[in-house]
Design a protein around this motif. Structure first.
Motif, short mmCIF file in Angstrom:
data_model
loop_
_atom_site.label_atom_id
_atom_site.label_comp_id
_atom_site.label_asym_id
_atom_site.label_seq_id
_atom_site.Cartn_x
_atom_site.Cartn_y
_atom_site.Cartn_z
N LEU A 291 68.42 14.68 -54.00
CA LEU A 291 67.15 13.97 -54.14
C LEU A 291 67.23 12.57 -53.54
O LEU A 291 66.31 12.14 -52.80
CB LEU A 291 66.79 13.89 -55.63
CG LEU A 291 65.49 13.15 -55.97
CD1 LEU A 291 64.29 13.86 -55.36
CD2 LEU A 291 65.33 13.05 -57.48
N THR A 295 65.12 11.44 -50.13
CA THR A 295 64.21 10.30 -50.31
C THR A 295 64.48 9.23 -49.27
O THR A 295 63.55 8.68 -48.65
CB THR A 295 64.36 9.72 -51.72
OG1 THR A 295 64.03 10.72 -52.69
CG2 THR A 295 63.44 8.52 -51.91
N ASP A 322 66.36 21.33 -55.97
CA ASP A 322 64.95 21.12 -55.63
C ASP A 322 64.70 19.74 -55.04
O ASP A 322 63.56 19.26 -55.02
CB ASP A 322 64.07 21.32 -56.86
CG ASP A 322 64.52 20.50 -58.07
OD1 ASP A 322 65.41 19.63 -57.89
OD2 ASP A 322 64.00 20.72 -59.17
N ARG A 325 62.14 19.90 -52.13
CA ARG A 325 60.80 20.25 -52.63
C ARG A 325 60.17 19.05 -53.36
O ARG A 325 59.00 18.72 -53.13
CB ARG A 325 60.87 21.44 -53.59
CG ARG A 325 59.50 21.85 -54.15
CD ARG A 325 59.62 22.94 -55.17
NE ARG A 325 60.47 22.57 -56.30
CZ ARG A 325 60.06 21.78 -57.29
NH1 ARG A 325 58.84 21.27 -57.31
NH2 ARG A 325 60.89 21.50 -58.28
N MET A 326 60.94 18.41 -54.20
CA MET A 326 60.41 17.27 -54.95
C MET A 326 59.97 16.15 -54.02
O MET A 326 58.88 15.57 -54.18
CB MET A 326 61.44 16.77 -55.95
CG MET A 326 61.73 17.74 -57.09
SD MET A 326 63.05 17.15 -58.18
CE MET A 326 62.27 15.70 -58.89
N ASP A 329 56.84 17.35 -51.90
CA ASP A 329 55.62 17.35 -52.70
C ASP A 329 55.12 15.93 -52.96
O ASP A 329 53.91 15.64 -52.86
CB ASP A 329 55.85 18.07 -54.03
CG ASP A 329 55.97 19.58 -53.88
OD1 ASP A 329 55.66 20.09 -52.77
OD2 ASP A 329 56.37 20.24 -54.86
N ALA A 330 56.04 15.04 -53.32
CA ALA A 330 55.66 13.66 -53.62
C ALA A 330 55.09 12.98 -52.38
O ALA A 330 54.09 12.24 -52.45
CB ALA A 330 56.86 12.88 -54.15
#
Length: 355
Positions: A291, A295, A322, A325-326, A329-330
């Motif tokens: 993540l 990011t 994920d 995906r996270m 989506d954000a």
């Protein structure tokens, strides 16, 4: 029980390729030739002489060799030799199998399957309308064949989507975060060449401390990888496609982003010199999938996106987590008013910005 495989004639490139594969499986591999001397003899566990297949003594010499060495299978890369072995082998030994009875015809079948795959991609509905003319026929099949020969994880659905998206890419650079051995980079370079798109910039540290993704199974496998070899494999795969179309920065996403600017010039020993525009037409995010790292990739590189450009979040559907995906989506939620279209194809999320 160890298999003993006889390769005949054993000096051709296809024979040597099969020898390596059989040895990897733990088989004993015997090479044979009808030449008095062959420079490839030392590559095999043992080396034997056999008469030419049209020699009257061939069948008996082969029978004696099978019996003496305990041969359990025979591979021949030569179409004529393989066809003759298919005729005589049943009368010599019922226990010896012939691997690939018709090797050249098998290759022809593989090409037909490739043509069918190219035709299927070309016949798919026009997703967006307009755009550059589609790749089709042998040109598309040739692109697919080249990409298929580069090891990597890009699935066929994602490749088909990339081929379609390339018809609708605006002016600007193609930037890939995470390239490893260069499968998707090769695809992007070939599409850039065909559609006269901007050059491809690959960002990858090829460094052990950048591989950890917080998944024990993945991190254990990553720790066993040779990072310098990975870069050399990447260069080997991409060198034929360079010519100013593709290059790389060996650094993290954050460090490389600090260098990115209009007229950026990247020069490497193997891929030569490439000049970049400093704005991104297509951004392929396929680096570390944690993540935090995804990011960073998005924050570092999406500010450079050109109007109408594409962001591809690879492994949006990922078996090990994920993070992509996270983040995807954000980002889509935050920039909903700028997005023209988005869809998932294969395991990747494709997002196009408004022109």
């Amino acid at each position: 029980m160890t298999e003993t495989v006889l390769v005949f004639p054993a000096g051709t490139p296809d024979a040597l390729k099969y020898r390596s594969e059989a040895a990897e499986r733990g088989h004993r591999v015997v090479g044979a030739s009808s030449l008095a001397w062959n420079p490839e003899a030392g590559r095999y566990d043992s080396w034997e002489y056999l008469p030419y297949v049209h020699d009257p003594d061939f069948a008996e010499a082969l029978r004696r060799l099978i019996e003496r060495l305990g041969v359990t299978a025979i591979y021949s890369p030569h179409e004529v030799v393989s066809a003759h072995l298919a005729e005589v082998l049943p009368g010599l030994s019922a226990k010896v199998s012939l691997i690939s009875v018709s090797p050249l015809l098998a290759k022809e079948r593989a090409y037909r399957a490739l043509w069918d795959r190219a035709a299927e991609i070309s016949a798919a509905p026009d997703w967006f309308g307009g755009g550059a003319p589609r790749l089709a026929g042998p040109r598309l099949a040739g692109l697919l064949r080249f990409v298929d020969d580069v090891p990597g994880m890009s699935d066929n659905d994602k490749i088909a989507a990339m081929i379609e998206v390339a018809r609708h890419v605006p002016a600007g650079d193609i930037v890939e975060i995470g390239s490893w051995w260069g499968r998707s980079a090769a695809l992007l370079a070939l599409l850039s060449r065909h559609h006269d798109l901007g050059p491809v910039l690959c960002i990858d540290p090829w460094r052990a401390d950048a591989l950890a993704q917080g998944v024990a199974m993945l991190d254990k496998a990553s720790a066993a990888m040779n990072l310098d070899d990975a870069l050399t494999i990447f260069e080997t795969n991409l060198a034929p496609l360079a010519d100013g179309r593709i290059n790389y920065i060996r650094a993290t996403s954050t460090v490389a982003a600090e260098r990115y600017c209009p007229s950026l010039t990247v020069e490497t020993e193997v891929l030569g010199r490439t000049v970049y525009a400093g704005r991104i037409a297509l951004l392929h995010i396929d680096g570390n999938h944690s993540l935090e790292r995804v990011t960073e990739d998005v924050e570092n590189w999406t500010p450079y996106m050109a109007p109408g450009g594409w962001v591809v979040f690879d492994d949006y559907v990922w078996a090990f987590g994920d993070g992509p995906r996270m983040v995807g989506d954000a980002w889509c939620t935050r920039h909903a008013d700028r997005i023209a279209r988005s869809f998932v194809m294969g395991t990747a999320l494709f997002v196009q910005l408004e022109p």
